[in-house]
Write an enzyme that holds these catalytic residues in place. Structure first.
Site, PDB file in Angstrom:
ATOM      1  N   ARG A  16     -39.135 -74.605  45.369  1.00 40.99           N
ATOM      2  CA  ARG A  16     -37.700 -74.120  45.566  1.00 40.99           C
ATOM      3  C   ARG A  16     -36.603 -75.268  45.701  1.00 40.99           C
ATOM      4  O   ARG A  16     -35.772 -75.290  44.638  1.00 40.99           O
ATOM      5  CB  ARG A  16     -37.472 -73.290  46.704  1.00 40.99           C
ATOM      6  CG  ARG A  16     -36.257 -72.258  47.032  1.00 40.99           C
ATOM      7  CD  ARG A  16     -35.079 -73.072  47.565  1.00 40.99           C
ATOM      8  NE  ARG A  16     -35.444 -73.810  48.748  1.00 40.99           N
ATOM      9  CZ  ARG A  16     -34.195 -74.173  49.425  1.00 40.99           C
ATOM     10  NH1 ARG A  16     -33.093 -74.605  48.777  1.00 40.99           N
ATOM     11  NH2 ARG A  16     -34.408 -75.112  50.599  1.00 40.99           N
ATOM     12  N   ASP A  17     -36.598 -76.022  46.630  1.00 38.98           N
ATOM     13  CA  ASP A  17     -35.635 -76.970  46.903  1.00 38.98           C
ATOM     14  C   ASP A  17     -35.713 -78.103  45.682  1.00 38.98           C
ATOM     15  O   ASP A  17     -34.641 -78.626  45.356  1.00 38.98           O
ATOM     16  CB  ASP A  17     -35.691 -77.623  48.421  1.00 38.98           C
ATOM     17  CG  ASP A  17     -34.510 -78.316  48.790  1.00 38.98           C
ATOM     18  OD1 ASP A  17     -33.634 -78.449  47.819  1.00 38.98           O
ATOM     19  OD2 ASP A  17     -34.560 -79.198  49.920  1.00 38.98           O
ATOM     20  N   HIS A 209     -33.734 -85.444  54.093  1.00 35.51           N
ATOM     21  CA  HIS A 209     -33.294 -85.822  52.459  1.00 35.51           C
ATOM     22  C   HIS A 209     -33.465 -87.527  52.542  1.00 35.51           C
ATOM     23  O   HIS A 209     -32.988 -87.970  53.825  1.00 35.51           O
ATOM     24  CB  HIS A 209     -32.111 -85.747  52.170  1.00 35.51           C
ATOM     25  CG  HIS A 209     -32.029 -84.210  51.533  1.00 35.51           C
ATOM     26  ND1 HIS A 209     -31.042 -83.450  50.802  1.00 35.51           N
ATOM     27  CD2 HIS A 209     -32.665 -83.138  51.786  1.00 35.51           C
ATOM     28  CE1 HIS A 209     -31.553 -82.364  50.467  1.00 35.51           C
ATOM     29  NE2 HIS A 209     -32.440 -81.839  51.154  1.00 35.51           N
ATOM     30  N   CYS A 240     -29.491 -80.397  47.633  1.00 39.14           N
ATOM     31  CA  CYS A 240     -28.575 -79.240  47.903  1.00 39.14           C
ATOM     32  C   CYS A 240     -27.329 -79.167  46.778  1.00 39.14           C
ATOM     33  O   CYS A 240     -26.632 -80.102  46.796  1.00 39.14           O
ATOM     34  CB  CYS A 240     -28.093 -79.490  49.220  1.00 39.14           C
ATOM     35  SG  CYS A 240     -26.959 -77.948  49.503  1.00 39.14           S
ATOM     36  N   ASN A 249     -34.654 -85.329  48.415  1.00 31.58           N
ATOM     37  CA  ASN A 249     -35.567 -84.643  49.453  1.00 31.58           C
ATOM     38  C   ASN A 249     -36.686 -85.779  49.712  1.00 31.58           C
ATOM     39  O   ASN A 249     -37.160 -86.543  48.635  1.00 31.58           O
ATOM     40  CB  ASN A 249     -36.800 -83.626  49.067  1.00 31.58           C
ATOM     41  CG  ASN A 249     -35.555 -82.376  49.075  1.00 31.58           C
ATOM     42  OD1 ASN A 249     -35.202 -81.876  49.956  1.00 31.58           O
ATOM     43  ND2 ASN A 249     -35.443 -81.552  47.754  1.00 31.58           N
TER      44      ASN A 249
END
Length: 317
Positions: A16-17, A209, A240, A249
């Protein structure tokens, strides 16, 4: 006195991220990546998000991804939602375990979800009810928990108050995001202690992060403060899209290496994570930011991984 845990529970967020900032990749490629992630031994996976396809086109196939998850019955999957509409979509698709993002600052909340923080918090009750009625759980993710790219430093008390209110409205657990990668170990332990005082029975997770190089140090600080739920992304992929400069990340392989070498068990096979990172790198078509991926682990030096690149991974120089 807080005791450092003997083991932690890492959640892989690369699906996802990690992928949300990338160009869309085919569903079958995503499922290949997920299969490689499952082989690492990870137990929890943030698999997609139910948000506007126009805003995040890379995750427009959320329903299709969730429809395939029965292939991995031993994994615990969750999906991120930004509001009631996304939560309804997720539950209808068969995903009862939800993560709901609440920005601790109005500036980020307006940029990310077009509503104030108070308005976002007010949505917890309805989303928790949707998750609970479907047999799932709701995790409130507090974004910009330490700092905001628009509003500056987030007061600790504000983050704690938002967390307390989310729990009162039905959130089952909490996760605190260093969305722009600015926090440092001392600030991490201060927030963890304050949240524990406010909601002592609620599980706490952290999402860092590595934008300014302090993310991995913050992981160790959080774990030494007793936090056992850690988010990380294979290869360090992601960031983001609604926070300027929010790259990097923390890498799953770097967390595994750090903690295992420190005597804290993760249950994750480092060499399998590096294999998964090679597959991810080939899929997204650019280098991954992870330092450990570039160097290789102690039992998988670079030469071994580069040899395997002939079978599909990207050769690095």
């Amino acid at each position: 006195m807080t005791t450092t845990p003997a083991s932690i529970d890492l959640r892989e967020v690369g699906m996802r991220d990690g992928l949300q900032l990338e160009a869309p990749i085919p569903l079958e490629t995503k499922l290949e990546i997920l299969d490689a992630i499952a082989a690492t031994g990870v137990r929890r996976v943030e698999v997609t998000s139910f948000v506007s396809p126009a805003a995040v086109p890379a995750l427009a196939d959320a329903e299709q991804v969730v429809a395939e998850l029965q292939r991995w019955p031993d994994l615990h999957f969750s999906a991120l939602v930004a509001g009631r509409g996304g939560a309804r979509r997720a539950v209808a698709a068969g995903m009862p375990h939800l993560e709901y993002v609440i920005s601790a600052s109005d500036g980020h909340s307006l940029a990310n979800a077009r509503r104030t923080t108070d308005e976002a918090v007010d949505g917890v009750a309805d989303i928790a009810a949707l998750a609970h009625d479907a047999g799932g759980r709701l995790e409130a993710i507090i974004a910009v928990a330490w700092d905001c790219p628009f509003d500056g430093r987030t007061p600790l008390r504000r983050t704690v108050d938002i967390a307390r209110r989310a729990v009162e409205l039905g959130a089952d657990q909490l996760c605190f995001g260093d969305t722009i990668g600015t926090t440092v170990p001392g600030r991490v332990t201060d927030l963890v202690a304050a949240v524990r005082d406010a909601v002592p029975e609620v599980p706490i997770g952290v999402h860092f992060h590595n934008t300014r190089g302090s993310g991995i140090a913050c992981v160790l600080a959080a774990v030494q403060a007793g936090v056992v739920q850690i988010d990380a992304s294979v290869g360090g992929l992601g960031g983001c899209p609604f926070a300027p400069g929010a790259s990097g990340n923390i890498a799953t392989e770097e967390v595994v290496y750090l903690l295992e070498e420190s005597g804290i068990a993760t249950g994750i096979d480092l060499s399998r994570v590096l294999d998964a990172a090679a597959l991810v790198e080939r899929a997204v078509g650019h280098e991954l930011p992870s330092n450990l991926y570039r160097a290789g682990g102690p039992n998988q030096p670079r030469g071994r991984r580069d040899a395997s690149a002939q079978n599909g991974a990207t050769t690095r120089s």
